[in-house]
Write a protein that holds these residues in place. Structure first.
Motif, PDB file in Angstrom:
ATOM      1  N   GLU A  92       0.817  -1.216   0.000  1.00 38.57           N
ATOM      2  CA  GLU A  92       0.000   0.000   0.000  1.00 38.57           C
ATOM      3  C   GLU A  92       0.853   1.269   0.000  1.00 38.57           C
ATOM      4  O   GLU A  92       0.476   2.285  -0.580  1.00 38.57           O
ATOM      5  CB  GLU A  92      -0.934   0.046   1.222  1.00 38.57           C
ATOM      6  N   GLU A  93       1.982   1.252   0.691  1.00 40.06           N
ATOM      7  CA  GLU A  93       2.839   2.432   0.793  1.00 40.06           C
ATOM      8  C   GLU A  93       3.736   2.618  -0.425  1.00 40.06           C
ATOM      9  O   GLU A  93       4.353   3.658  -0.590  1.00 40.06           O
ATOM     10  CB  GLU A  93       3.718   2.373   2.056  1.00 40.06           C
ATOM     11  N   GLY A  94       3.880   1.610  -1.240  1.00 41.47           N
ATOM     12  CA  GLY A  94       4.784   1.685  -2.388  1.00 41.47           C
ATOM     13  C   GLY A  94       5.672   0.458  -2.427  1.00 41.47           C
ATOM     14  O   GLY A  94       5.221  -0.666  -2.173  1.00 41.47           O
ATOM     15  N   TYR A  95       6.946   0.665  -2.736  1.00 42.78           N
ATOM     16  CA  TYR A  95       7.879  -0.458  -2.819  1.00 42.78           C
ATOM     17  C   TYR A  95       8.078  -1.081  -1.446  1.00 42.78           C
ATOM     18  O   TYR A  95       8.150  -0.392  -0.433  1.00 42.78           O
ATOM     19  CB  TYR A  95       9.225   0.009  -3.381  1.00 42.78           C
ATOM     20  N   ASP A  96       8.218  -2.407  -1.425  1.00 44.81           N
ATOM     21  CA  ASP A  96       8.383  -3.152  -0.176  1.00 44.81           C
ATOM     22  C   ASP A  96       9.873  -3.405   0.063  1.00 44.81           C
ATOM     23  O   ASP A  96      10.398  -4.482  -0.231  1.00 44.81           O
ATOM     24  CB  ASP A  96       7.599  -4.459  -0.247  1.00 44.81           C
ATOM     25  N   TYR A  97      10.559  -2.396   0.599  1.00 47.00           N
ATOM     26  CA  TYR A  97      11.997  -2.480   0.828  1.00 47.00           C
ATOM     27  C   TYR A  97      12.333  -3.489   1.924  1.00 47.00           C
ATOM     28  O   TYR A  97      13.361  -4.165   1.848  1.00 47.00           O
ATOM     29  CB  TYR A  97      12.571  -1.109   1.200  1.00 47.00           C
ATOM     30  N   LYS A  98      11.487  -3.625   2.922  1.00 44.17           N
ATOM     31  CA  LYS A  98      11.752  -4.570   4.011  1.00 44.17           C
ATOM     32  C   LYS A  98      11.704  -6.010   3.506  1.00 44.17           C
ATOM     33  O   LYS A  98      12.522  -6.831   3.887  1.00 44.17           O
ATOM     34  CB  LYS A  98      10.769  -4.356   5.155  1.00 44.17           C
ATOM     35  N   GLU A  99      10.734  -6.308   2.649  1.00 42.14           N
ATOM     36  CA  GLU A  99      10.642  -7.652   2.081  1.00 42.14           C
ATOM     37  C   GLU A  99      11.838  -7.945   1.182  1.00 42.14           C
ATOM     38  O   GLU A  99      12.391  -9.044   1.203  1.00 42.14           O
ATOM     39  CB  GLU A  99       9.335  -7.795   1.295  1.00 42.14           C
ATOM     40  N   LEU A 100      12.259  -6.928   0.409  1.00 45.29           N
ATOM     41  CA  LEU A 100      13.444  -7.088  -0.437  1.00 45.29           C
ATOM     42  C   LEU A 100      14.669  -7.364   0.420  1.00 45.29           C
ATOM     43  O   LEU A 100      15.446  -8.275   0.136  1.00 45.29           O
ATOM     44  CB  LEU A 100      13.658  -5.834  -1.290  1.00 45.29           C
ATOM     45  N   ASN A 101      14.839  -6.604   1.491  1.00 44.84           N
ATOM     46  CA  ASN A 101      15.977  -6.783   2.376  1.00 44.84           C
ATOM     47  C   ASN A 101      15.944  -8.155   3.047  1.00 44.84           C
ATOM     48  O   ASN A 101      16.972  -8.835   3.133  1.00 44.84           O
ATOM     49  CB  ASN A 101      16.008  -5.662   3.419  1.00 44.84           C
ATOM     50  N   ALA A 102      14.769  -8.582   3.504  1.00 47.51           N
ATOM     51  CA  ALA A 102      14.641  -9.895   4.162  1.00 47.51           C
ATOM     52  C   ALA A 102      14.959 -11.019   3.183  1.00 47.51           C
ATOM     53  O   ALA A 102      15.654 -11.986   3.541  1.00 47.51           O
ATOM     54  CB  ALA A 102      13.233 -10.061   4.731  1.00 47.51           C
ATOM     55  N   PHE A 103      14.496 -10.910   1.932  1.00 44.57           N
ATOM     56  CA  PHE A 103      14.790 -11.958   0.955  1.00 44.57           C
ATOM     57  C   PHE A 103      16.279 -11.977   0.612  1.00 44.57           C
ATOM     58  O   PHE A 103      16.864 -13.058   0.478  1.00 44.57           O
ATOM     59  CB  PHE A 103      13.953 -11.768  -0.314  1.00 44.57           C
TER      60      PHE A 103
END
Length: 184
Positions: A92-103
């Motif tokens: 909802e907020e835009g790009y999912d940087y946390k998910e990218l970092n976790a992966f």
């Protein structure tokens, strides 16, 4: 009889009194220096493509190369030779940087990538500068929920893939027919 006004010129000896202005400056200058926000500039070395298309000799086992493609609605994490590893859609907020970092932390833990320090960011032409910078931070540093501090109270951050190369993303419709990340 006409009276004439006497045209005497009065000499005025006026001095400029700047005492009030000097008092203002004595107070204002230290106040502005104390409250000023000094920006910190950091330098991040990038490896940009050279533009030459010299053919490299064919190797039996090409080296593993990690790529992150920034699309307008998602991230695609690819391995150059084997293809798509994970697609991370926007939230909802835009790009999912946390998910990218976790992966990418999971990828870094894999034996094939644990000694690798390089990643290639491929972006579409309409990619915003802020998106690029936040993606670079998500690719370079390990984000932890719990903050670890050193002796001086500084936050300890780990590195994922600090050597970043950049390039243009291949068209999305050609990904199915061509190998991902191939120069078009």
């Amino acid at each position: 009889m006409l009276r004439r006004k006497s045209k005497r010129t009065k000499e005025m000896n006026a001095e400029l009194n700047i005492t009030a202005f000097m008092n203002l400056m004595v107070v204002l200058v230290p106040f502005l220096l104390i409250t000023a926000v000094f920006s910190q500039v950091s330098i991040l070395n990038l490896n940009l493509p050279t533009g030459t298309s010299d053919a490299l000799p064919a190797e039996e086992d090409p080296p593993k190369a990690l790529e992150v493609v920034i699309r307008k609605d998602k991230f695609d994490v690819l391995e150059r030779n084997s293809g798509l590893l994970k697609r991370i859609p926007n939230n909802e907020e835009g790009y999912d940087y946390k998910e990218l970092n976790a992966f990418l932390q999971q990828v870094k833990a894999h034996p094939e990538f644990n000694t690798d320090t390089g990643v290639t960011l491929l972006m579409e032409m309409e990619t915003e500068y802020d998106t690029l910078i936040q993606t670079m931070d998500a690719v370079r540093l390990i984000e932890r929920e719990e903050r670890e501090l050193d002796e001086q109270g500084n936050v300890i951050q780990g590195e994922l893939f600090p050597n970043i190369s950049m390039g243009d993303a291949p068209p999305e419709d050609n990904q199915a027919t061509n190998s991902p990340g191939a120069n078009q």
